[in-house]
Structure formats: C-alpha cells, structure tokens
Design a protein around this motif. Structure first.
Motif, PDB file in Angstrom:
ATOM      1  N   LEU A  25       3.266   8.057  -0.019  1.00 22.51           N
ATOM      2  CA  LEU A  25       1.990   7.421   0.329  1.00 22.51           C
ATOM      3  C   LEU A  25       1.685   6.281  -0.633  1.00 22.51           C
ATOM      4  O   LEU A  25       1.299   5.191  -0.212  1.00 22.51           O
ATOM      5  CB  LEU A  25       0.851   8.449   0.299  1.00 22.51           C
ATOM      6  CG  LEU A  25      -0.558   7.867   0.448  1.00 22.51           C
ATOM      7  CD1 LEU A  25      -0.773   7.341   1.859  1.00 22.51           C
ATOM      8  CD2 LEU A  25      -1.603   8.905   0.104  1.00 22.51           C
ATOM      9  N   LEU A  26       1.890   6.514  -1.928  1.00 16.54           N
ATOM     10  CA  LEU A  26       1.626   5.480  -2.923  1.00 16.54           C
ATOM     11  C   LEU A  26       2.573   4.298  -2.736  1.00 16.54           C
ATOM     12  O   LEU A  26       2.152   3.138  -2.799  1.00 16.54           O
ATOM     13  CB  LEU A  26       1.757   6.067  -4.333  1.00 16.54           C
ATOM     14  CG  LEU A  26       1.151   5.244  -5.457  1.00 16.54           C
ATOM     15  CD1 LEU A  26      -0.359   5.129  -5.305  1.00 16.54           C
ATOM     16  CD2 LEU A  26       1.501   5.850  -6.805  1.00 16.54           C
ATOM     17  N   ASP A  28       4.030   3.441   0.059  1.00 14.94           N
ATOM     18  CA  ASP A  28       3.620   2.777   1.297  1.00 14.94           C
ATOM     19  C   ASP A  28       2.469   1.812   1.033  1.00 14.94           C
ATOM     20  O   ASP A  28       2.450   0.706   1.565  1.00 14.94           O
ATOM     21  CB  ASP A  28       3.230   3.823   2.341  1.00 14.94           C
ATOM     22  CG  ASP A  28       2.939   3.199   3.690  1.00 14.94           C
ATOM     23  OD1 ASP A  28       3.785   2.413   4.187  1.00 14.94           O
ATOM     24  OD2 ASP A  28       1.853   3.474   4.259  1.00 14.94           O
ATOM     25  N   LYS A  29       1.542   2.214   0.195  1.00 12.10           N
ATOM     26  CA  LYS A  29       0.418   1.330  -0.148  1.00 12.10           C
ATOM     27  C   LYS A  29       0.907   0.119  -0.940  1.00 12.10           C
ATOM     28  O   LYS A  29       0.399  -0.986  -0.771  1.00 12.10           O
ATOM     29  CB  LYS A  29      -0.658   2.092  -0.887  1.00 12.10           C
ATOM     30  CG  LYS A  29      -1.369   3.093   0.023  1.00 12.10           C
ATOM     31  CD  LYS A  29      -2.670   3.560  -0.552  1.00 12.10           C
ATOM     32  CE  LYS A  29      -3.360   4.536   0.372  1.00 12.10           C
ATOM     33  NZ  LYS A  29      -4.015   3.939   1.500  1.00 12.10           N
ATOM     34  N   LYS A  32       2.494  -2.219   1.610  1.00 12.75           N
ATOM     35  CA  LYS A  32       1.441  -2.925   2.358  1.00 12.75           C
ATOM     36  C   LYS A  32       0.788  -3.998   1.503  1.00 12.75           C
ATOM     37  O   LYS A  32       0.487  -5.090   1.978  1.00 12.75           O
ATOM     38  CB  LYS A  32       0.415  -1.937   2.882  1.00 12.75           C
ATOM     39  CG  LYS A  32       0.924  -1.135   4.060  1.00 12.75           C
ATOM     40  CD  LYS A  32      -0.091  -0.144   4.574  1.00 12.75           C
ATOM     41  CE  LYS A  32       0.524   0.623   5.742  1.00 12.75           C
ATOM     42  NZ  LYS A  32      -0.104   1.901   5.985  1.00 12.75           N
ATOM     43  N   ALA A  33       0.558  -3.702   0.235  1.00 17.36           N
ATOM     44  CA  ALA A  33      -0.022  -4.697  -0.676  1.00 17.36           C
ATOM     45  C   ALA A  33       0.925  -5.889  -0.825  1.00 17.36           C
ATOM     46  O   ALA A  33       0.475  -7.043  -0.899  1.00 17.36           O
ATOM     47  CB  ALA A  33      -0.309  -4.066  -2.036  1.00 17.36           C
ATOM     48  N   ALA A  49       0.620  -0.325  -6.303  1.00 15.07           N
ATOM     49  CA  ALA A  49      -0.422   0.656  -5.996  1.00 15.07           C
ATOM     50  C   ALA A  49      -0.514   1.609  -7.178  1.00 15.07           C
ATOM     51  O   ALA A  49       0.507   2.056  -7.700  1.00 15.07           O
ATOM     52  CB  ALA A  49      -0.097   1.413  -4.714  1.00 15.07           C
ATOM     53  N   ILE A  57      -6.992   5.149  -5.234  1.00 16.38           N
ATOM     54  CA  ILE A  57      -5.778   4.338  -5.261  1.00 16.38           C
ATOM     55  C   ILE A  57      -6.201   2.883  -5.227  1.00 16.38           C
ATOM     56  O   ILE A  57      -6.976   2.465  -4.363  1.00 16.38           O
ATOM     57  CB  ILE A  57      -4.849   4.661  -4.074  1.00 16.38           C
ATOM     58  CG1 ILE A  57      -4.321   6.089  -4.195  1.00 16.38           C
ATOM     59  CG2 ILE A  57      -3.690   3.660  -4.020  1.00 16.38           C
ATOM     60  CD1 ILE A  57      -3.450   6.546  -3.037  1.00 16.38           C
ATOM     61  N   THR A  59      -4.824  -1.153  -5.305  1.00 15.03           N
ATOM     62  CA  THR A  59      -3.626  -1.954  -5.022  1.00 15.03           C
ATOM     63  C   THR A  59      -3.800  -3.384  -5.511  1.00 15.03           C
ATOM     64  O   THR A  59      -4.914  -3.841  -5.769  1.00 15.03           O
ATOM     65  CB  THR A  59      -3.308  -1.984  -3.509  1.00 15.03           C
ATOM     66  OG1 THR A  59      -4.385  -2.615  -2.820  1.00 15.03           O
ATOM     67  CG2 THR A  59      -3.067  -0.586  -2.967  1.00 15.03           C
TER      68      THR A  59
END
Length: 160
Positions: A25-26, A28-29, A32-33, A49, A57, A59
C-alpha cells in the motif's frame, strides 16, 4: 593508521508481490505520487510515501525548476511536509519509486545524498530508525532498515 570497514545490510525482494499488504500500500502511494512529479527537464520522476506513527501517510513528488538547485526531491518534499504538518509524529517507514520517462528503471534507485541527509536528521530527531523501501518503475525492491545503511557517516549536530 587505522582501517575502518563499513558494511551495509539490505534486503532485496524480487517484486512488490513479495511484500506484506501494508508495505505494498505504501509503495502504491509512492508510485501514484511519482506520476504527479514535475520533471520537464530531467524526465526523471520520483514519488515518496511516508508512514507516520499516527497512522497518517504523507506523499511527495520531485518538483523541478529551470534553476536546477531550486527544485526539490520527492523524499524531501514528503519528509518536510510530514515535519511541518505532524511535528510530533515519528516516521516509521518510507517508500520510494523512481524512474526515467525515457528509459524505465527496473533496478532499485536509492535516495540522493541530500535526501539521505534529510532522512538522517529525522532519524536522529526521533531516536528511531526509519525503514526505507526503494525501487525503480518495477522490478526489485530494496529495504534498508535504517538510513545508516545508506549513509554511514552522516553529518549531525555533534560536529557543530
């Protein structure tokens, strides 16, 4: 004369799929960032992230400027925002994803020297290590359990 031997311990995962759900999840963030990076000059996008001990969280992405030293890396964008928004929170871990738009990177890309120093400052401030997961666009993911593996002789207030 005295010789000093320095060792760093990193864990290399074959892909994001090998990681626990919370780390994925981290990452993935961070990915995305990375897509929000402003990198018209280098075409090199980085996303970061950060997981804080309060569960938040934060980013960041790299932001370039025609006057190159005026830009800021993703890691420092995220870490300084976390420090400004949540000054008492500790950083548990950080995920970084970086790649060139011209030639996607498949190998882990660690933070630059300036970012390593900024992360070191926060490890020193909170008196706890920060886990750092880093990767390219895809492929292997590297884990350093502390910034000290990436910057063993960091500059701190003891030398001031």
């Amino acid at each position: 004369m005295k010789e000093i031997k320095i060792e760093a311990t990193l864990t290399i995962f074959d892909s994001v799929k090998e990681l626990p759900d919370d780390i994925r999840l981290l990452i993935d963030k961070a990915i995305k960032a990375r897509t929000k990076a402003y990198a018209p000059y280098s075409q090199f996008q980085v996303g970061a992230a950060i997981l804080l001990d309060n569960g938040k969280i934060v980013t960041g992405s790299n932001q370039e400027n025609a006057s190159f030293p005026s830009g800021l890396c993703a890691e420092r964008t995220a870490i300084y925002y976390a420090g400004a928004k949540y000054p008492k929170a500790h950083i548990i871990r950080m995920a970084i994803s970086a790649t060139s738009l011209n030639k996607p990177s498949l190998t882990p890309i660690p933070p630059c020297g300036a970012c390593r120093q900024a992360i070191a400052e926060y490890e020193i401030k909170q008196k706890e290590p920060i886990e750092i997961y880093y990767m390219g666009a895809t492929g292997n993911v590297a884990l350093s359990k502390s910034l000290e593996n990436l910057l063993p002789f960091f500059f701190d207030k003891s030398v001031l």
